[in-house]
Design an enzyme around this catalytic site. Sequence first.
Site, PDB file in Angstrom:
ATOM      1  N   MET A 101       0.845  -1.196   0.000  1.00 30.40           N
ATOM      2  CA  MET A 101       0.000   0.000   0.000  1.00 30.40           C
ATOM      3  C   MET A 101       0.882   1.249   0.000  1.00 30.40           C
ATOM      4  O   MET A 101       0.412   2.349   0.335  1.00 30.40           O
ATOM      5  CB  MET A 101      -0.933  -0.012   1.210  1.00 30.40           C
ATOM      6  CG  MET A 101      -1.902  -1.200   1.155  1.00 30.40           C
ATOM      7  SD  MET A 101      -3.436  -0.919   2.038  1.00 30.40           S
ATOM      8  CE  MET A 101      -2.822  -0.637   3.686  1.00 30.40           C
ATOM      9  N   HIS A 125       9.396  -3.541   3.331  1.00 30.14           N
ATOM     10  CA  HIS A 125       8.975  -3.752   1.937  1.00 30.14           C
ATOM     11  C   HIS A 125      10.194  -4.052   1.058  1.00 30.14           C
ATOM     12  O   HIS A 125      10.141  -4.927   0.182  1.00 30.14           O
ATOM     13  CB  HIS A 125       8.274  -2.501   1.388  1.00 30.14           C
ATOM     14  CG  HIS A 125       7.025  -2.097   2.109  1.00 30.14           C
ATOM     15  ND1 HIS A 125       6.953  -0.983   2.896  1.00 30.14           N
ATOM     16  CD2 HIS A 125       5.788  -2.668   2.141  1.00 30.14           C
ATOM     17  CE1 HIS A 125       5.723  -0.860   3.388  1.00 30.14           C
ATOM     18  NE2 HIS A 125       4.993  -1.877   2.949  1.00 30.14           N
ATOM     19  N   GLN A 152      -2.740 -12.619   7.810  1.00 27.77           N
ATOM     20  CA  GLN A 152      -2.947 -12.311   6.384  1.00 27.77           C
ATOM     21  C   GLN A 152      -2.210 -13.325   5.509  1.00 27.77           C
ATOM     22  O   GLN A 152      -2.751 -13.826   4.514  1.00 27.77           O
ATOM     23  CB  GLN A 152      -2.427 -10.898   6.108  1.00 27.77           C
ATOM     24  CG  GLN A 152      -2.297 -10.543   4.639  1.00 27.77           C
ATOM     25  CD  GLN A 152      -1.860  -9.101   4.436  1.00 27.77           C
ATOM     26  OE1 GLN A 152      -2.644  -8.193   4.653  1.00 27.77           O
ATOM     27  NE2 GLN A 152      -0.623  -8.884   4.031  1.00 27.77           N
ATOM     28  N   MET A 181       8.866  -2.747  11.637  1.00 19.33           N
ATOM     29  CA  MET A 181       8.671  -1.589  10.753  1.00 19.33           C
ATOM     30  C   MET A 181       7.256  -1.618  10.197  1.00 19.33           C
ATOM     31  O   MET A 181       6.728  -2.681   9.866  1.00 19.33           O
ATOM     32  CB  MET A 181       9.675  -1.623   9.620  1.00 19.33           C
ATOM     33  CG  MET A 181      11.058  -1.324  10.104  1.00 19.33           C
ATOM     34  SD  MET A 181      12.154  -1.022   8.732  1.00 19.33           S
ATOM     35  CE  MET A 181      13.655  -0.705   9.642  1.00 19.33           C
ATOM     36  N   GLN A 241     -10.266  -2.855   2.472  1.00 18.06           N
ATOM     37  CA  GLN A 241      -9.745  -3.505   3.679  1.00 18.06           C
ATOM     38  C   GLN A 241      -9.741  -2.573   4.895  1.00 18.06           C
ATOM     39  O   GLN A 241      -9.269  -2.955   5.966  1.00 18.06           O
ATOM     40  CB  GLN A 241      -8.361  -4.085   3.447  1.00 18.06           C
ATOM     41  CG  GLN A 241      -7.236  -3.071   3.272  1.00 18.06           C
ATOM     42  CD  GLN A 241      -5.946  -3.751   2.842  1.00 18.06           C
ATOM     43  OE1 GLN A 241      -5.805  -4.230   1.726  1.00 18.06           O
ATOM     44  NE2 GLN A 241      -4.982  -3.816   3.751  1.00 18.06           N
TER      45      GLN A 241
HETATM   46  P1  AMP Z   1       1.545  -2.985   3.463  1.00 18.85           P
HETATM   47  O1  AMP Z   1       2.102  -1.971   2.520  1.00 18.85           O
HETATM   48  O2  AMP Z   1       1.586  -2.584   4.881  1.00 18.85           O
HETATM   49  O3  AMP Z   1       0.220  -3.539   3.007  1.00 18.85           O
HETATM   50  O4  AMP Z   1       2.540  -4.233   3.381  1.00 18.85           O
HETATM   51  C1  AMP Z   1       2.896  -4.805   2.161  1.00 18.85           C
HETATM   52  C2  AMP Z   1       3.690  -6.061   2.419  1.00 18.85           C
HETATM   53  O5  AMP Z   1       4.850  -5.739   3.181  1.00 18.85           O
HETATM   54  C3  AMP Z   1       2.912  -7.106   3.245  1.00 18.85           C
HETATM   55  O6  AMP Z   1       3.193  -8.394   2.729  1.00 18.85           O
HETATM   56  C4  AMP Z   1       3.477  -6.925   4.627  1.00 18.85           C
HETATM   57  O7  AMP Z   1       3.390  -8.091   5.426  1.00 18.85           O
HETATM   58  C5  AMP Z   1       4.920  -6.593   4.308  1.00 18.85           C
HETATM   59  N1  AMP Z   1       5.563  -5.894   5.433  1.00 18.85           N
HETATM   60  C6  AMP Z   1       5.117  -4.779   6.062  1.00 18.85           C
HETATM   61  N2  AMP Z   1       5.943  -4.470   7.080  1.00 18.85           N
HETATM   62  C7  AMP Z   1       6.915  -5.405   7.107  1.00 18.85           C
HETATM   63  C8  AMP Z   1       8.062  -5.635   7.940  1.00 18.85           C
HETATM   64  N3  AMP Z   1       8.365  -4.838   8.956  1.00 18.85           N
HETATM   65  N4  AMP Z   1       8.838  -6.701   7.660  1.00 18.85           N
HETATM   66  C9  AMP Z   1       8.544  -7.524   6.627  1.00 18.85           C
HETATM   67  N5  AMP Z   1       7.479  -7.369   5.807  1.00 18.85           N
HETATM   68  C10 AMP Z   1       6.678  -6.318   6.054  1.00 18.85           C
END
Ligand code: AMP
Length: 288
Positions: free
Chosen positions: A30, A37, A156, A187, A61
């Site tokens: 997102m 990421h 998820q 993070m 969501q």
């Molecule tokens: P989001 O942009 O928050 O929807 O996250 C996108 C992807 O990045 C998802 O698969 C999350 O699980 C992963 N993600 C977010 N934060 C972290 C983190 N600190 N460590 C590893 N993966 C992450």
Amino acid sequence: MQSVTSLSALQKTVSQWKQQGLSVGLVATMGNLHEGHASLVTRAQLLCDKVVVSIFVNPTQFGEAEDYQGYPRTIEADCELLDKLSTDLVFMPDEVEVYPQGHSAGVRLTLPDELENILCGHDRPGHFAGVARVVARLFSMVKPDVAIFGEKDYQQLLLIRYLTKSLDLPIEIVGAPVIRETDGLAMSSRNGYLDAGQRARAGAIYRVLCQMRDALQAGDNDFPVLEQQARQQLIEAGLEPDYVSIRRAEDLQAPSRDHQSLQLLAAASLGKARLIDNLHVDLAFLDR
Ligand code: AMP
């Protein structure tokens, strides 16, 4: 790095890659990208010839009282980071591209209640249905061979594995470890909501999970007491816990006292931010 917003431009590039016999990895995000990421992109690059990163703040969501409008949107910095990482293509669709019939219309996916409506799903009704919907749509748009998701969002990840298996999609789902700040805080784009005082307290969530892990590894298996103690520690640190829970790692159901593969999960509010974290504990190899 190629940057596209339309499905037709995306599919043109991806089909050229496929004609050349190249494998395609997807990292769905997102935006407001951070090192967590970035680690997914690096992992995808190890596994695939080409990597697509999607950036889409998915309205379906978010609950009505949640932060959809205020969710941080930092497209320029995100593209700079992705370019530095040598990402092949960034896909930034608008809402009409993702939901051509509007997000209130269109097909809905029903997920198993015992996986959808527990933990975060219990506190955020409809959240995982929205996640499943957008992930299914992104899969149908990008048609990746591999998709990488963070273990930070553990529930998820299990739901996406379930979805992929139950629709028999030819996509390998890969989980990647949680990337943390130096005090252990996972993070997250939502960490930006914390002021300095809240940020100083936010490390408690990881500390408390580590203490639970240590107690389990020392042979304590009174799960309800451990959960209650951890909850109390979070409250004392100034957080408002939604849940602290010890579950079976494979399906997030309640474990028997001798279950060995455990997932410790917590969610807590701190000001405007809702923080989540989790830790895996495998007791099988301990010499006790
Ligand atoms: P989001 O942009 O928050 O929807 O996250 C996108 C992807 O990045 C998802 O698969 C999350 O699980 C992963 N993600 C977010 N934060 C972290 C983190 N600190 N460590 C590893 N993966 C992450």
